[in-house]
Design a protein around this motif. Structure first.
Motif, PDB file in Angstrom:
ATOM      1  N   PHE A 105      -1.593  -4.145  -8.015  1.00 46.12           N
ATOM      2  CA  PHE A 105      -1.806  -2.814  -8.372  1.00 46.12           C
ATOM      3  C   PHE A 105      -2.822  -2.112  -7.419  1.00 46.12           C
ATOM      4  O   PHE A 105      -3.377  -2.676  -6.199  1.00 46.12           O
ATOM      5  N   ALA A 106      -3.001  -0.840  -7.495  1.00 48.18           N
ATOM      6  CA  ALA A 106      -3.853  -0.054  -6.365  1.00 48.18           C
ATOM      7  C   ALA A 106      -5.016  -0.690  -6.112  1.00 48.18           C
ATOM      8  O   ALA A 106      -5.392  -0.740  -5.068  1.00 48.18           O
ATOM      9  N   PRO A 107      -5.817  -1.066  -7.011  1.00 47.84           N
ATOM     10  CA  PRO A 107      -7.258  -1.564  -6.886  1.00 47.84           C
ATOM     11  C   PRO A 107      -7.216  -2.850  -5.788  1.00 47.84           C
ATOM     12  O   PRO A 107      -7.991  -2.935  -5.187  1.00 47.84           O
ATOM     13  N   SER A 108      -6.252  -3.433  -5.721  1.00 45.56           N
ATOM     14  CA  SER A 108      -6.168  -4.600  -4.769  1.00 45.56           C
ATOM     15  C   SER A 108      -5.343  -4.343  -3.621  1.00 45.56           C
ATOM     16  O   SER A 108      -5.238  -5.445  -2.830  1.00 45.56           O
ATOM     17  N   CYS A 109      -5.235  -3.159  -3.100  1.00 40.60           N
ATOM     18  CA  CYS A 109      -4.465  -2.868  -2.309  1.00 40.60           C
ATOM     19  C   CYS A 109      -5.024  -1.538  -1.229  1.00 40.60           C
ATOM     20  O   CYS A 109      -5.209  -0.348  -1.872  1.00 40.60           O
ATOM     21  N   SER A 110      -5.169  -1.773   0.051  1.00 42.22           N
ATOM     22  CA  SER A 110      -5.612  -0.540   0.843  1.00 42.22           C
ATOM     23  C   SER A 110      -4.429   0.445   0.890  1.00 42.22           C
ATOM     24  O   SER A 110      -3.306  -0.095   0.914  1.00 42.22           O
ATOM     25  N   PHE A 111      -5.200   1.677   1.253  1.00 45.85           N
ATOM     26  CA  PHE A 111      -3.784   2.678   1.371  1.00 45.85           C
ATOM     27  C   PHE A 111      -2.995   2.385   2.447  1.00 45.85           C
ATOM     28  O   PHE A 111      -1.573   2.592   2.273  1.00 45.85           O
ATOM     29  N   ASP A 112      -3.411   1.537   3.519  1.00 46.81           N
ATOM     30  CA  ASP A 112      -2.409   1.407   4.710  1.00 46.81           C
ATOM     31  C   ASP A 112      -1.548   0.358   4.057  1.00 46.81           C
ATOM     32  O   ASP A 112      -0.223   0.328   4.682  1.00 46.81           O
ATOM     33  N   LEU A 113      -1.949  -0.912   3.391  1.00 47.60           N
ATOM     34  CA  LEU A 113      -0.925  -1.863   2.971  1.00 47.60           C
ATOM     35  C   LEU A 113       0.065  -1.017   2.002  1.00 47.60           C
ATOM     36  O   LEU A 113       1.346  -1.278   2.175  1.00 47.60           O
ATOM     37  N   LEU A 114      -0.229  -0.079   1.136  1.00 47.98           N
ATOM     38  CA  LEU A 114       0.588   0.487   0.292  1.00 47.98           C
ATOM     39  C   LEU A 114       1.680   1.025   1.221  1.00 47.98           C
ATOM     40  O   LEU A 114       2.795   1.437   0.778  1.00 47.98           O
ATOM     41  N   GLN A 115       1.115   1.968   2.051  1.00 45.24           N
ATOM     42  CA  GLN A 115       2.030   2.765   2.833  1.00 45.24           C
ATOM     43  C   GLN A 115       3.188   1.847   3.675  1.00 45.24           C
ATOM     44  O   GLN A 115       4.278   2.066   3.883  1.00 45.24           O
ATOM     45  N   GLY A 116       2.278   0.661   4.242  1.00 44.05           N
ATOM     46  CA  GLY A 116       3.250  -0.486   4.912  1.00 44.05           C
ATOM     47  C   GLY A 116       4.595  -1.068   3.987  1.00 44.05           C
ATOM     48  O   GLY A 116       5.532  -1.334   4.516  1.00 44.05           O
ATOM     49  N   ILE A 117       4.100  -1.142   2.886  1.00 42.15           N
ATOM     50  CA  ILE A 117       5.057  -1.559   1.908  1.00 42.15           C
ATOM     51  C   ILE A 117       6.166  -0.637   1.561  1.00 42.15           C
ATOM     52  O   ILE A 117       7.311  -0.940   1.510  1.00 42.15           O
ATOM     53  N   GLY A 118       5.629   0.681   1.341  1.00 41.70           N
ATOM     54  CA  GLY A 118       6.901   1.870   1.297  1.00 41.70           C
ATOM     55  C   GLY A 118       7.646   1.891   2.357  1.00 41.70           C
ATOM     56  O   GLY A 118       9.002   2.114   2.226  1.00 41.70           O
ATOM     57  N   LYS A 119       7.245   1.572   3.669  1.00 47.71           N
ATOM     58  CA  LYS A 119       7.919   1.772   4.999  1.00 47.71           C
ATOM     59  C   LYS A 119       9.209   0.596   4.776  1.00 47.71           C
ATOM     60  O   LYS A 119      10.108   0.920   5.019  1.00 47.71           O
TER      61      LYS A 119
END
Ligand code: GUN
Ligand code: ZN
Length: 432
Positions: A199-213
């Motif tokens: 969930f968002a609290p356990s992920c930095s934004f760069d990790l979330l973006q990397g996952i999106g890619k």
């Protein structure tokens, strides 16, 4: 040797949230490769001469359940309560997930987990494993052996969790790529990889973006939690103060797609619902968990009216049972609570047929696999349960002619106890 099968029984399958098909008797014809060849009222010519002809006239044949949100390592800790989401995660969940660094633990628990799902009539699951790549690989191997249809993902976390569960972004993304390479689409699509930012609290934004890619490049599914509790939302807004709301975090990171399942979605405003709708995101309704952790009640009718596809998730171990009968019951009962608090027509309680739809075809649609499973329909995989309804305590014989009553009775009588056999791709995967 694989042979064609014809099964006579009481066939029940959802067609829509409002309608079921109930054939008594009906015939389910299964091809040699495990697909449904026919669902019919009359016995197909020569059917009785099939080498595998089964007369199960007294039994109910219904599609396997689709549980679109649960946690494999939490199966043994269900029922352990520690107040709200964050306390429960840190006191109970994280230490238990940490034990999956041992391959022996990972294997023992994965085997039991899939066995338990099958015994309750669940033929498709979308499950979070842990942040361990090896435990996730082992879970795939166990799912492969068990015969279950499974979406599995290593839980992605790089902050706000114990050191023994977090990893650096490049390692997490590499783990995901390697697991995709090995498992995505394995055994004709029976096994799928799902990107699983916790969930968002356990992920930095760069990790979330990397996952999106990765999701975009590989076309794989994504699953996460969204707007489950008020404290969680406040935390997300502290961590991402420049973003508009919780949904915006996932949206800006490129995580909301037609193959994304967002679990809980209790506290969404109109704008957030609109974004989910626009991006084709699907919602997992997890009523048992929502009550257990006192998270809140998802306004089912509000989300349904917006047209967002919804399925049911047991969310074990915040949910306390892997039985989809239990989850259907909670979905209906929680909708009655909302209706009690606000009697406007828009919040009419769910019917048993709607709950049955959510647990089968609705779940398959949420996972975008409705062409493969979720109902008894020609061309789909033969994923179904045989249920001994003769054992149900009923008042008269005509009872079995009303499918709505029959579903309701099963939902409120722990229907999983009457499951005798479960089949996936026409193959027996569980026998009582
Ligand atoms: N939010 C983040 N992790 C979890 C989890 O494991 N269970 C539930 N219910 N919510 C979560
Ligand atoms: Zn969950």
């Amino acid at each position: 040797m694989k042979t064609k099968k014809t099964i006579k029984g009481k066939l029940l399958t959802a067609i829509s949230p409002e309608r079921v098909l109930f054939l008594d008797p009906g015939y389910l014809v299964i091809s040699e490769d495990g697909n449904i060849e026919d669902v019919c009222k009359e016995i197909p010519t020569g059917g009785e001469q099939d080498p595998e002809y089964y007369d199960l006239s007294d039994k109910l044949i219904c599609p396997g359940f689709v549980d679109i949100h649960n946690h494999l390592p939490q199966f043994t800790l269900s029922g352990l309560y520690r107040g709200n989401l964050f306390e429960w995660l840190s006191d109970i969940v994280f230490p238990a997930e940490g034990r999956f660094s041992s391959p022996e633990v990972a294997e023992r628990f994965a085997e039991r987990f899939f066995q338990e799902l099958l015994s309750k009539g669940t033929t498709t699951t979308s499950s979070y494993v842990t942040s361990h790549k090896e435990a996730t690989d082992i879970a795939f191997q166990c799912a492969e052996k068990s015969g279950i249809r499974a979406f599995l993902g290593n839980v992605l976390m790089n902050q706000n969790a114990p050191d023994y569960l977090i990893k650096d972004t490049p390692i997490l993304l590499r783990d995901s790529e390697e697991l995709i390479e090995k498992w995505e689409g394995h055994d004709n699509g029976r096994l799928r990889y799902v990107l699983t930012p916790r969930f968002a609290p356990s992920c930095s934004f760069d990790l979330l973006q990397g996952i999106g890619k990765i999701a975009k490049k590989r076309g794989v599914h994504i699953q996460s939690h969204l707007a489950e509790s008020k404290a969680e939302i406040a935390t997300v807004m502290d961590i991402f103060p420049d973003l508009e709301n919780y949904t915006d975090v996932y949206f800006k990171a490129g995580l909301l797609t037609e193959k994304t399942i967002a679990a809980h979605c209790i506290y969404l405003n109109e704008g957030e619902i609109e974004i989910l709708k626009k991006t084709g995101t699907k919602v997992s309704h997890c009523p048992s968990s929502n009550r257990f952790l006192q998270s809140g009640i998802m306004p089912y009718r509000k989300l349904e009216k917006s047209g967002i596809p919804i399925g049911l998730g047991t969310d074990v171990g915040a949910g306390y049972s892997l039985s989809m009968f239990s989850e259907m019951r909670e979905a209906i009962e929680s909708s009655k609570t909302i209706h009690f608090l606000d009697t406007s027509a828009v919040y009419n309680p769910l019917t048993s047929i709607e709950a049955f739809y959510l647990a089968t075809l609705g779940g398959a649609k949420a996972l975008t696999i409705e062409d493969e499973t979720g109902s008894l329909e020609q061309g789909k995989s033969a994923d179904f349960s045989v249920i001994d309804i003769a054992q149900l305590n009923v008042c008269n014989e005509n009872f079995f002619s009303n499918p709505e009553d029959l579903i309701s009775k099963l939902i409120y009588s722990n229907g999983e106890n009457y499951i005798e056999e479960v089949y996936i791709k026409g193959k027996l995967v569980y026998k009582k």
